[in-house]
Each structure stands twice: as C-alpha cells, then as structure tokens.
Design a protein around this motif. Structure first.
Motif, PDB file in Angstrom:
ATOM      1  N   MET A 195       0.536  -1.269   0.088  1.00  0.00           N
ATOM      2  CA  MET A 195      -0.194   0.295   0.124  1.00  0.00           C
ATOM      3  C   MET A 195       1.178   1.289   0.116  1.00  0.00           C
ATOM      4  SD  MET A 195      -3.873  -1.090   2.451  1.00  0.00           S
ATOM      5  CE  MET A 195      -2.709  -0.027   3.707  1.00  0.00           C
ATOM      6  N   ALA A 196       1.935   1.238   0.437  1.00  0.00           N
ATOM      7  CA  ALA A 196       2.471   2.462   0.595  1.00  0.00           C
ATOM      8  C   ALA A 196       3.546   3.036  -0.588  1.00  0.00           C
ATOM      9  CB  ALA A 196       3.828   2.169   2.157  1.00  0.00           C
ATOM     10  N   GLN A 197       3.219   1.946  -1.615  1.00  0.00           N
ATOM     11  CA  GLN A 197       3.793   2.101  -2.492  1.00  0.00           C
ATOM     12  C   GLN A 197       2.825   2.323  -4.083  1.00  0.00           C
ATOM     13  OE1 GLN A 197       5.913  -1.503  -2.683  1.00  0.00           O
ATOM     14  NE2 GLN A 197       7.936  -0.810  -2.169  1.00  0.00           N
ATOM     15  N   GLY A 198       1.952   3.154  -3.624  1.00  0.00           N
ATOM     16  CA  GLY A 198       0.787   3.325  -4.390  1.00  0.00           C
ATOM     17  C   GLY A 198       0.221   1.529  -5.384  1.00  0.00           C
ATOM     18  N   ARG A 199       0.549   0.765  -4.415  1.00  0.00           N
ATOM     19  CA  ARG A 199      -0.164  -0.619  -5.642  1.00  0.00           C
ATOM     20  C   ARG A 199      -1.573  -1.071  -5.258  1.00  0.00           C
ATOM     21  NH1 ARG A 199       4.466  -4.714  -6.095  1.00  0.00           N
ATOM     22  NH2 ARG A 199       6.690  -3.642  -6.663  1.00  0.00           N
ATOM     23  N   SER A 200      -2.358  -1.494  -5.855  1.00  0.00           N
ATOM     24  CA  SER A 200      -3.718  -1.845  -6.014  1.00  0.00           C
ATOM     25  C   SER A 200      -3.352  -3.522  -5.349  1.00  0.00           C
ATOM     26  CB  SER A 200      -3.850  -2.224  -7.411  1.00  0.00           C
ATOM     27  OG  SER A 200      -3.317  -3.001  -8.022  1.00  0.00           O
ATOM     28  N   ASN A 201      -4.766  -3.152  -4.530  1.00  0.00           N
ATOM     29  CA  ASN A 201      -4.344  -5.061  -4.722  1.00  0.00           C
ATOM     30  C   ASN A 201      -4.496  -6.288  -5.023  1.00  0.00           C
ATOM     31  OD1 ASN A 201      -5.522  -3.461  -2.326  1.00  0.00           O
ATOM     32  ND2 ASN A 201      -8.079  -4.477  -2.420  1.00  0.00           N
ATOM     33  N   ALA A 202      -4.771  -6.130  -6.370  1.00  0.00           N
ATOM     34  CA  ALA A 202      -4.510  -7.098  -7.321  1.00  0.00           C
ATOM     35  C   ALA A 202      -2.604  -6.955  -7.912  1.00  0.00           C
ATOM     36  CB  ALA A 202      -4.879  -6.405  -8.727  1.00  0.00           C
ATOM     37  N   ASP A 203      -2.099  -6.314  -7.580  1.00  0.00           N
ATOM     38  CA  ASP A 203      -0.741  -5.863  -8.272  1.00  0.00           C
ATOM     39  C   ASP A 203      -0.021  -6.495  -6.007  1.00  0.00           C
ATOM     40  OD1 ASP A 203       1.681  -5.429  -9.559  1.00  0.00           O
ATOM     41  OD2 ASP A 203       1.789  -3.406  -7.755  1.00  0.00           O
ATOM     42  N   ILE A 204      -0.474  -5.998  -5.671  1.00  0.00           N
ATOM     43  CA  ILE A 204       0.084  -6.801  -4.084  1.00  0.00           C
ATOM     44  C   ILE A 204      -0.385  -8.204  -3.982  1.00  0.00           C
ATOM     45  CG2 ILE A 204      -0.166  -6.719  -1.846  1.00  0.00           C
ATOM     46  CD1 ILE A 204      -1.394  -3.635  -1.746  1.00  0.00           C
ATOM     47  N   ALA A 205      -1.541  -8.717  -4.512  1.00  0.00           N
ATOM     48  CA  ALA A 205      -2.002 -10.108  -5.183  1.00  0.00           C
ATOM     49  C   ALA A 205      -0.402 -11.059  -5.355  1.00  0.00           C
ATOM     50  CB  ALA A 205      -3.422 -10.396  -4.999  1.00  0.00           C
ATOM     51  N   ALA A 206      -0.056 -10.208  -6.803  1.00  0.00           N
ATOM     52  CA  ALA A 206       0.080 -11.437  -7.814  1.00  0.00           C
ATOM     53  C   ALA A 206       2.134 -11.125  -6.930  1.00  0.00           C
ATOM     54  CB  ALA A 206       0.524 -10.333  -8.847  1.00  0.00           C
ATOM     55  N   THR A 207       1.805 -10.073  -6.337  1.00  0.00           N
ATOM     56  CA  THR A 207       3.251 -10.047  -5.797  1.00  0.00           C
ATOM     57  C   THR A 207       3.887 -10.740  -5.058  1.00  0.00           C
ATOM     58  OG1 THR A 207       3.906  -6.870  -6.165  1.00  0.00           O
ATOM     59  CG2 THR A 207       5.092  -9.221  -4.440  1.00  0.00           C
ATOM     60  N   LEU A 208       2.677 -10.903  -4.586  1.00  0.00           N
ATOM     61  CA  LEU A 208       2.501 -12.030  -3.207  1.00  0.00           C
ATOM     62  C   LEU A 208       2.273 -13.448  -3.140  1.00  0.00           C
ATOM     63  CD1 LEU A 208       1.817  -9.087   0.084  1.00  0.00           C
ATOM     64  CD2 LEU A 208       3.910  -9.919  -1.078  1.00  0.00           C
ATOM     65  N   VAL A 209       1.680 -13.519  -4.339  1.00  0.00           N
ATOM     66  CA  VAL A 209       0.816 -14.932  -5.172  1.00  0.00           C
ATOM     67  C   VAL A 209       0.343 -14.949  -4.491  1.00  0.00           C
ATOM     68  CG1 VAL A 209       1.485 -17.763  -6.035  1.00  0.00           C
ATOM     69  CG2 VAL A 209       3.989 -15.523  -5.484  1.00  0.00           C
ATOM     70  N   LEU A 210      -1.125 -14.239  -3.539  1.00  0.00           N
ATOM     71  CA  LEU A 210      -2.164 -14.822  -2.475  1.00  0.00           C
ATOM     72  C   LEU A 210      -3.430 -14.132  -3.526  1.00  0.00           C
ATOM     73  CD1 LEU A 210      -0.778 -12.566   0.767  1.00  0.00           C
ATOM     74  CD2 LEU A 210      -1.710 -14.866  -0.459  1.00  0.00           C
ATOM     75  N   SER A 211      -4.066 -14.581  -3.638  1.00  0.00           N
ATOM     76  CA  SER A 211      -5.675 -14.303  -4.136  1.00  0.00           C
ATOM     77  C   SER A 211      -5.975 -13.077  -3.469  1.00  0.00           C
ATOM     78  CB  SER A 211      -6.832 -15.353  -4.004  1.00  0.00           C
ATOM     79  OG  SER A 211      -7.025 -15.096  -1.925  1.00  0.00           O
ATOM     80  N   GLU A 212      -6.816 -11.936  -4.206  1.00  0.00           N
ATOM     81  CA  GLU A 212      -6.901 -10.325  -4.314  1.00  0.00           C
ATOM     82  C   GLU A 212      -7.727  -9.880  -2.681  1.00  0.00           C
ATOM     83  OE1 GLU A 212      -8.554  -7.888  -7.258  1.00  0.00           O
ATOM     84  OE2 GLU A 212      -6.847  -9.380  -8.661  1.00  0.00           O
ATOM     85  N   ARG A 213      -8.194 -11.831  -2.822  1.00  0.00           N
ATOM     86  CA  ARG A 213      -9.998 -11.693  -2.049  1.00  0.00           C
ATOM     87  C   ARG A 213      -9.505 -11.625  -0.267  1.00  0.00           C
ATOM     88  NH1 ARG A 213     -15.019 -15.661  -0.735  1.00  0.00           N
ATOM     89  NH2 ARG A 213     -15.810 -14.918   1.223  1.00  0.00           N
ATOM     90  N   ALA A 214      -7.516 -12.500  -0.403  1.00  0.00           N
ATOM     91  CA  ALA A 214      -6.842 -12.326   1.384  1.00  0.00           C
ATOM     92  C   ALA A 214      -6.538 -10.561   1.540  1.00  0.00           C
ATOM     93  CB  ALA A 214      -5.831 -13.604   0.504  1.00  0.00           C
ATOM     94  N   ILE A 215      -5.641 -10.418   0.293  1.00  0.00           N
ATOM     95  CA  ILE A 215      -5.009  -9.247   0.264  1.00  0.00           C
ATOM     96  C   ILE A 215      -6.572  -7.907   1.077  1.00  0.00           C
ATOM     97  CG2 ILE A 215      -4.110  -6.821  -1.031  1.00  0.00           C
ATOM     98  CD1 ILE A 215      -2.318  -9.502  -0.642  1.00  0.00           C
TER      99      ILE A 215
END
Length: 54
Positions: free
Chosen positions: A1-21
């Motif tokens: 979040m501090a980098q301005g990333r969307s939930n989808a981008d965070i999910a892809a980076t962490l290999v988690l679902s958007e729902r988990a994020i």
C-alpha cells in the motif's frame, strides 16, 4: 500500500488472492481504527500513520 500498489498488484507480488489481500487490508484498517468514511481515503491514512512511525 505504501508504494501505491493496487490490491491486484499486491496479490500478484505476494502470490495470494485479491480476496486475501482485501481481508488483510481491512484488518489493518481495523487495527488502526480507520472506519469507512465517504470523504476519506483509508489507504492514504494508513500509509501516513506508517510513515509517521518509521
């Protein structure tokens, strides 16, 4: 979040679902006592609190 990333981008980076994020982010908002408000961006407020403590 501090980098301005969307939930989808965070999910892809962490290999988690958007729902988990979304659940994790909502938990962060709860712990920071940031209830939903129409005129306030909670993501920005959460990042500002993070930066103040860094």
């Amino acid at each position: 979040m501090a980098q301005g990333r969307s939930n989808a981008d965070i999910a892809a980076t962490l290999v988690l679902s958007e729902r988990a994020i979304a659940k994790h982010i909502n938990n962060i908002f709860t712990k920071l006592d940031l209830p939903p408000a129409g005129d306030v961006n909670r993501r920005v407020l959460a990042v500002l609190r993070f930066l103040r403590q860094a």
